[in-house]
Design a protein around this motif. Structure first.
Motif, PDB file in Angstrom:
ATOM      1  N   MET A  64       0.970  -1.135  -0.027  1.00 42.63           N
ATOM      2  CA  MET A  64       0.111   0.014   0.044  1.00 42.63           C
ATOM      3  C   MET A  64       0.881   1.257  -0.020  1.00 42.63           C
ATOM      4  N   ILE A  65       1.901   1.257   0.832  1.00 41.22           N
ATOM      5  CA  ILE A  65       2.838   2.241   0.706  1.00 41.22           C
ATOM      6  C   ILE A  65       3.515   2.540  -0.326  1.00 41.22           C
ATOM      7  N   ALA A  66       4.020   1.592  -0.961  1.00 41.95           N
ATOM      8  CA  ALA A  66       4.564   1.632  -2.442  1.00 41.95           C
ATOM      9  C   ALA A  66       3.495   2.036  -3.442  1.00 41.95           C
ATOM     10  N   LEU A  67       2.455   1.722  -3.393  1.00 44.23           N
ATOM     11  CA  LEU A  67       1.329   1.903  -4.314  1.00 44.23           C
ATOM     12  C   LEU A  67       1.127   3.736  -4.127  1.00 44.23           C
ATOM     13  N   VAL A  68       1.068   4.071  -2.946  1.00 39.99           N
ATOM     14  CA  VAL A  68       0.983   5.628  -2.801  1.00 39.99           C
ATOM     15  C   VAL A  68       1.889   6.316  -3.149  1.00 39.99           C
ATOM     16  N   VAL A  69       3.288   5.934  -2.962  1.00 38.67           N
ATOM     17  CA  VAL A  69       4.467   6.424  -3.436  1.00 38.67           C
ATOM     18  C   VAL A  69       4.491   6.603  -5.073  1.00 38.67           C
ATOM     19  N   LEU A  70       4.317   5.293  -5.584  1.00 41.23           N
ATOM     20  CA  LEU A  70       4.399   5.583  -6.992  1.00 41.23           C
ATOM     21  C   LEU A  70       3.210   6.215  -7.683  1.00 41.23           C
ATOM     22  N   PHE A  71       2.053   6.422  -7.027  1.00 44.10           N
ATOM     23  CA  PHE A  71       1.119   6.854  -7.819  1.00 44.10           C
ATOM     24  C   PHE A  71       1.691   8.591  -7.817  1.00 44.10           C
ATOM     25  N   PHE A  72       1.935   9.362  -6.580  1.00 45.40           N
ATOM     26  CA  PHE A  72       2.477  10.490  -6.628  1.00 45.40           C
ATOM     27  C   PHE A  72       3.792  10.752  -7.671  1.00 45.40           C
ATOM     28  N   LEU A  73       4.510   9.623  -7.561  1.00 45.40           N
ATOM     29  CA  LEU A  73       5.751   9.721  -8.573  1.00 45.40           C
ATOM     30  C   LEU A  73       5.281   9.713 -10.137  1.00 45.40           C
ATOM     31  N   SER A  74       4.330   9.056 -10.347  1.00 46.15           N
ATOM     32  CA  SER A  74       3.706   8.982 -11.746  1.00 46.15           C
ATOM     33  C   SER A  74       3.059  10.057 -12.098  1.00 46.15           C
ATOM     34  N   VAL A  75       2.377  10.722 -11.106  1.00 47.66           N
ATOM     35  CA  VAL A  75       1.804  11.999 -11.305  1.00 47.66           C
ATOM     36  C   VAL A  75       2.780  13.075 -11.851  1.00 47.66           C
ATOM     37  N   ASN A  76       4.232  13.067 -11.314  1.00 42.12           N
ATOM     38  CA  ASN A  76       4.906  14.023 -11.453  1.00 42.12           C
ATOM     39  C   ASN A  76       6.133  13.772 -12.496  1.00 42.12           C
ATOM     40  N   LEU A  77       6.007  12.620 -13.034  1.00 43.52           N
ATOM     41  CA  LEU A  77       7.036  12.157 -14.340  1.00 43.52           C
ATOM     42  C   LEU A  77       6.456  12.591 -15.487  1.00 43.52           C
ATOM     43  N   ARG A 131       6.622   4.761 -20.032  1.00 42.32           N
ATOM     44  CA  ARG A 131       6.730   6.077 -20.619  1.00 42.32           C
ATOM     45  C   ARG A 131       7.763   7.028 -20.058  1.00 42.32           C
ATOM     46  N   THR A 132       8.738   6.525 -19.444  1.00 42.13           N
ATOM     47  CA  THR A 132       9.885   7.163 -18.985  1.00 42.13           C
ATOM     48  C   THR A 132      11.110   6.816 -19.270  1.00 42.13           C
ATOM     49  N   LEU A 133      11.259   5.621 -19.631  1.00 37.31           N
ATOM     50  CA  LEU A 133      12.613   4.758 -20.050  1.00 37.31           C
ATOM     51  C   LEU A 133      13.147   5.434 -21.273  1.00 37.31           C
ATOM     52  N   ILE A 134      12.330   5.562 -22.372  1.00 34.87           N
ATOM     53  CA  ILE A 134      12.876   5.852 -23.598  1.00 34.87           C
ATOM     54  C   ILE A 134      12.297   7.203 -24.168  1.00 34.87           C
ATOM     55  N   ARG A 135      12.160   8.047 -23.172  1.00 31.01           N
ATOM     56  CA  ARG A 135      11.552   9.522 -23.579  1.00 31.01           C
ATOM     57  C   ARG A 135      12.361  10.118 -24.796  1.00 31.01           C
ATOM     58  N   PRO A 136      11.640  10.556 -25.669  1.00 31.52           N
ATOM     59  CA  PRO A 136      10.312  11.172 -25.596  1.00 31.52           C
ATOM     60  C   PRO A 136       9.243  10.239 -26.141  1.00 31.52           C
ATOM     61  N   TYR A 137       9.746   8.896 -26.470  1.00 31.73           N
ATOM     62  CA  TYR A 137       8.899   7.796 -26.934  1.00 31.73           C
ATOM     63  C   TYR A 137       8.346   6.967 -25.763  1.00 31.73           C
ATOM     64  N   GLU A 138       7.554   6.310 -26.178  1.00 32.63           N
ATOM     65  CA  GLU A 138       6.859   5.247 -25.110  1.00 32.63           C
ATOM     66  C   GLU A 138       6.648   3.933 -25.559  1.00 32.63           C
ATOM     67  N   LEU A 168       0.840  -0.237 -12.933  1.00 33.22           N
ATOM     68  CA  LEU A 168       1.290   1.179 -12.731  1.00 33.22           C
ATOM     69  C   LEU A 168       2.970   1.167 -12.927  1.00 33.22           C
ATOM     70  N   LEU A 169       3.582   0.488 -12.265  1.00 33.94           N
ATOM     71  CA  LEU A 169       5.111   0.521 -12.470  1.00 33.94           C
ATOM     72  C   LEU A 169       5.310   0.163 -13.790  1.00 33.94           C
ATOM     73  N   ALA A 170       4.938  -0.661 -14.584  1.00 33.82           N
ATOM     74  CA  ALA A 170       5.084  -1.036 -15.891  1.00 33.82           C
ATOM     75  C   ALA A 170       4.763   0.100 -16.724  1.00 33.82           C
ATOM     76  N   ASP A 171       3.517   0.859 -16.789  1.00 33.26           N
ATOM     77  CA  ASP A 171       3.378   1.862 -17.581  1.00 33.26           C
ATOM     78  C   ASP A 171       4.153   3.151 -17.290  1.00 33.26           C
ATOM     79  N   THR A 172       4.500   3.340 -15.874  1.00 30.00           N
ATOM     80  CA  THR A 172       5.493   4.386 -15.621  1.00 30.00           C
ATOM     81  C   THR A 172       6.816   4.257 -16.122  1.00 30.00           C
ATOM     82  N   LEU A 173       7.340   3.045 -16.079  1.00 25.18           N
ATOM     83  CA  LEU A 173       8.422   2.871 -16.897  1.00 25.18           C
ATOM     84  C   LEU A 173       8.533   2.752 -17.953  1.00 25.18           C
TER      85      LEU A 173
END
Length: 334
Positions: free
Chosen positions: A19-32, A299-306, A292-297
């Motif tokens: 649950m803590i990891a999910l909340v942290v990743l949520f706010f991290l994803s919002v800001n990435l 859209r960020t690993l090979i920016r500007p591509y997804e 959510l982790l897979a989606d966040t990675l």
């Protein structure tokens, strides 16, 4: 008693960490992304005063983040239900072909009846139910062998994935709804998709929690269950339909996604045990975290591509599936 306290403490710690990891990743994803927001700016822009940056994030990032969590939760719980019904730890909606069948039905509906987009989860559910029936009936030879079910599911997965690609090719790639389902792309999802998936996921997850005690019964010998006065065949049918409902609903939005339903229940049993009253909610949380982790990675690993989350999950899941087969080869290879 000390063993019971130890296992209970382990389960509580596992829930807390996820649950803590999910909340942290949520706010991290919002800001990435190109727009960075502080937690205070985000809260102020959402609830106090209009902020164009917050509005952009709200309209573009929030839908895909919420869809990722809901789809991951639905697929992980569906995997736990299928593994309980089939008594097969290698069961997964993708490997059983149900995700591909549901995806094909959604693709067909989107291409033939685009005005009925709101009914895509219904078509997807019916497609998944049809494939589930086909896999069971074609794998039946006096009894249901776990190996035959998996092999038949792989055949159905290949068949309906090919049919979905064919429909997408015949549309010339002009139908964005069809392409997004086939490719498992959640880039351009909107709040309308969130609302649609929320209703399906909420109903499906509630039904799954209700089915928890039945999943425990599925782990017993059929003679024992019948001796308790329970119709085990109806129990398996009800649990299976619930799992197909979960898969169909999210496949209509995110497309066929494999391996979440295979990996997460295994991880859950390691930390919370095989009691489905604990395993199902843990799978929902951990499945949402993984997607959510897979989606966040992606859209960020090979920016500007997804890279689509389904691609990352397929790579990770494929490796995990090989390891599971090697570990259980003595049982499922016979």
């Amino acid at each position: 008693m000390s063993t019971l306290r130890k296992s209970t403490g382990k389960a509580v710690a596992a829930f807390a960490v996820v649950m803590i990891a999910l909340v942290v990743l949520f706010f991290l994803s919002v800001n990435l992304g190109s727009i960075q927001l502080s937690p205070m700016q985000l809260l102020r822009g959402l609830f106090v005063k209009y902020d164009p940056d917050v509005t952009t994030v709200y309209d573009l990032r929030f839908p895909r983040i919420l869809i990722s969590m809901m789809a991951g939760a639905s697929l992980a719980v569906a995997g736990a239900l299928f593994q309980a019904v089939l008594k097969n730890p290698l069961a997964d909606p993708g490997l059983l072909g149900i995700s591909s069948g549901a995806g094909f039905a959604a693709v067909l509906a989107a291409s033939v009846f685009p005005q009925l987009y709101f009914a895509a989860p219904l078509f997807s559910f019916l497609g998944g139910l049809l494939v589930f029936g086909l896999v069971y009936s074609l794998a039946w030879k006096g009894s249901l062998s776990p190996l035959r079910i998996i092999l038949m599911g792989i055949a159905m997965q290949a068949l309906f994935s090919g049919l979905s690609e064919a429909v997408n090719s015949m549309s010339g790639g002009n139908l964005s709804g069809v392409a997004s389902i086939v490719e498992g792309n959640i880039t351009m999802k909107t709040w309308k998709d969130v609302h649609m998936l929320f209703g399906v996921s909420l109903v499906g997850l509630i039904l799954a929690f209700v089915c928890a005690k039945w999943c425990n019964l599925c782990g017993l010998e059929d003679k024992t269950v019948r001796g308790l006065g329970v119709n085990i065949d109806m129990v398996r049918f009800a649990v299976s339909v619930t799992a197909v409902f979960l898969v169909g609903g999210c496949t209509a939005i995110v497309g066929p996604v494999s391996f979440i339903g295979l990996l997460i229940p295994h991880i859950g049993r390691m930390f919370v045990g095989s009691e489905h009253k604990l395993l199902i909610p843990f799978s929902a949380l951990a499945g949402g975290l993984l997607f959510l982790l897979a989606d966040t990675l992606g859209r960020t690993l090979i920016r500007p591509y997804e890279m689509n989350a389904s691609v990352i999950l397929s790579v990770v899941g494929g490796i995990a599936f090989v390891l599971l087969l090697r570990k259980n080869g003595g049982i499922y290879g016979k």
